[in-house]
Design a protein around this motif. Structure first.
Motif, PDB file in Angstrom:
ATOM      1  N   ALA A  59       5.754  18.583  16.005  1.00 28.05           N
ATOM      2  CA  ALA A  59       4.873  19.284  15.066  1.00 28.05           C
ATOM      3  C   ALA A  59       5.605  20.267  14.163  1.00 28.05           C
ATOM      4  CB  ALA A  59       3.777  20.022  15.842  1.00 28.05           C
ATOM      5  N   GLN A  60       6.757  20.775  14.604  1.00 30.93           N
ATOM      6  CA  GLN A  60       7.416  21.832  13.832  1.00 30.93           C
ATOM      7  C   GLN A  60       8.920  21.844  14.131  1.00 30.93           C
ATOM      8  OE1 GLN A  60       5.874  25.641  15.120  1.00 30.93           O
ATOM      9  NE2 GLN A  60       6.294  25.234  17.275  1.00 30.93           N
ATOM     10  N   ASP A  63      10.255  22.847  17.603  1.00 32.20           N
ATOM     11  CA  ASP A  63      10.151  21.814  18.641  1.00 32.20           C
ATOM     12  C   ASP A  63      11.349  20.874  18.587  1.00 32.20           C
ATOM     13  OD1 ASP A  63       7.717  23.042  19.009  1.00 32.20           O
ATOM     14  OD2 ASP A  63       6.561  21.433  18.070  1.00 32.20           O
ATOM     15  N   SER A 105      10.639  16.491  12.456  1.00 33.32           N
ATOM     16  CA  SER A 105       9.334  17.033  12.107  1.00 33.32           C
ATOM     17  C   SER A 105       9.174  16.961  10.599  1.00 33.32           C
ATOM     18  CB  SER A 105       9.207  18.490  12.576  1.00 33.32           C
ATOM     19  OG  SER A 105       8.016  19.072  12.071  1.00 33.32           O
ATOM     20  N   SER A 107       7.205  18.877   9.036  1.00 38.55           N
ATOM     21  CA  SER A 107       7.036  20.265   8.625  1.00 38.55           C
ATOM     22  C   SER A 107       8.390  20.968   8.544  1.00 38.55           C
ATOM     23  CB  SER A 107       6.140  21.008   9.625  1.00 38.55           C
ATOM     24  OG  SER A 107       6.075  22.385   9.322  1.00 38.55           O
ATOM     25  N   LYS A 108       8.524  21.864   7.580  1.00 37.32           N
ATOM     26  CA  LYS A 108       9.750  22.655   7.449  1.00 37.32           C
ATOM     27  C   LYS A 108       9.554  24.086   7.926  1.00 37.32           C
ATOM     28  CE  LYS A 108      11.327  19.941   3.466  1.00 37.32           C
ATOM     29  NZ  LYS A 108      11.769  19.974   2.053  1.00 37.32           N
ATOM     30  N   LYS A 109       8.331  24.419   8.345  1.00 36.56           N
ATOM     31  CA  LYS A 109       8.030  25.773   8.782  1.00 36.56           C
ATOM     32  C   LYS A 109       7.382  25.737  10.160  1.00 36.56           C
ATOM     33  CE  LYS A 109       7.349  27.671   4.122  1.00 36.56           C
ATOM     34  NZ  LYS A 109       6.408  28.393   3.210  1.00 36.56           N
ATOM     35  N   ASN A 110       7.699  26.749  10.957  1.00 36.09           N
ATOM     36  CA  ASN A 110       7.113  26.850  12.285  1.00 36.09           C
ATOM     37  C   ASN A 110       5.718  27.470  12.210  1.00 36.09           C
ATOM     38  OD1 ASN A 110       9.368  25.821  13.722  1.00 36.09           O
ATOM     39  ND2 ASN A 110      10.420  27.778  13.438  1.00 36.09           N
ATOM     40  N   SER A 111       4.860  27.010  13.131  1.00 32.97           N
ATOM     41  CA  SER A 111       3.493  27.508  13.158  1.00 32.97           C
ATOM     42  C   SER A 111       3.125  28.110  14.512  1.00 32.97           C
ATOM     43  CB  SER A 111       2.509  26.379  12.825  1.00 32.97           C
ATOM     44  OG  SER A 111       2.683  25.287  13.716  1.00 32.97           O
ATOM     45  N   GLY A 112       4.082  28.164  15.431  1.00 36.59           N
ATOM     46  CA  GLY A 112       3.804  28.706  16.745  1.00 36.59           C
ATOM     47  C   GLY A 112       5.038  28.668  17.619  1.00 36.59           C
TER      48      GLY A 112
END
Length: 211
Positions: A59-60, A63, A105, A107-112
């Motif tokens: 997801a990010q 991970d 991932s 996504s290039k940014k973490n969300s958690g």
């Protein structure tokens, strides 16, 4: 109407099943007994690039880093360290049994906080002729989801299955960071209602086991 064929799971053929089980479960969080990636003991020789890579989608970026760190700690060789690209964030590595893995991932940014959860598994096959292999698979009931000429093909699959995509052999080797040369067994078997058959590049497909 013929039902769509897809890859239920893949079986990695390994020479040391206990060590491979420890790596898959301990480093990658995959249960070889029940997951979409399974293991089988063989003695078939294999050298160099085996013509495929398994990609774990997370997801990010955090991970990705967590899985790469766990794999490296379990003896994997880092082929390409985690880095950003136009499509996301990812890395490639080679397990002690020789299997090439990508961890990525979109996504290039973490969300958690980081986890080792895998959202999706993609099997990338490096083939001699993408268009010819695409035709062979379509004849077996697979449906094309995306196609970019002779460079890339992605096939449709339901949730919970292994997503399948084709690249040129040399292009895939370059992407994951290994020499393109290889010989011997691919050491992977694809389980699908499209099987049993052997495709134009020597990848073996088998019918899913029935209870």
């Amino acid at each position: 109407m013929v039902d769509m064929s897809y890859v239920n799971h893949v079986t990695l053929e390994v020479t040391d099943i206990e060590a491979a089980t420890r790596f898959c479960s301990g480093a990658l969080g995959l249960d070889p007994g029940t997951s979409r990636v399974r293991l089988r003991q063989v003695d078939a020789p294999a050298a160099g690039f085996r013509g495929f890579a398994l990609t774990l989608i997370t997801a990010q970026p955090a991970d990705v880093d967590a899985l790469v760190d766990a794999a490296s700690g379990a003896g994997a060789a880092i082929l390409k360290p985690p880095t950003k690209s136009i499509w996301g964030y990812g890395a490639s590595l080679q397990a002690p049994d020789g299997t090439v893995w990508q961890i990525a991932s979109e996504s290039k940014k973490n969300s958690g906080p980081p986890t080792t959860d895998v959202v999706e598994i993609v099997l990338l096959l490096g083939v001699a002729d993408v268009k010819a292999t695409k035709r062979a698979y379509v004849e077996r009931g697979l449906e094309v989801k995306k196609s970019f000429g002779g460079k890339y093909v992605e096939f449709a699959s339901p949730d919970g299955a292994v997503n399948l995509a084709l690249y040129g052999h040399d292009a895939l080797a370059k992407q994951v960071g290994v020499p393109a040369e290889g010989s011997g067994s691919h050491r992977i078997v694809l389980s699908s209602t499209a099987g049993p058959f052997t495709d134009p590049d020597g990848f073996v497909w088998e019918a899913p086991a029935t209870a």
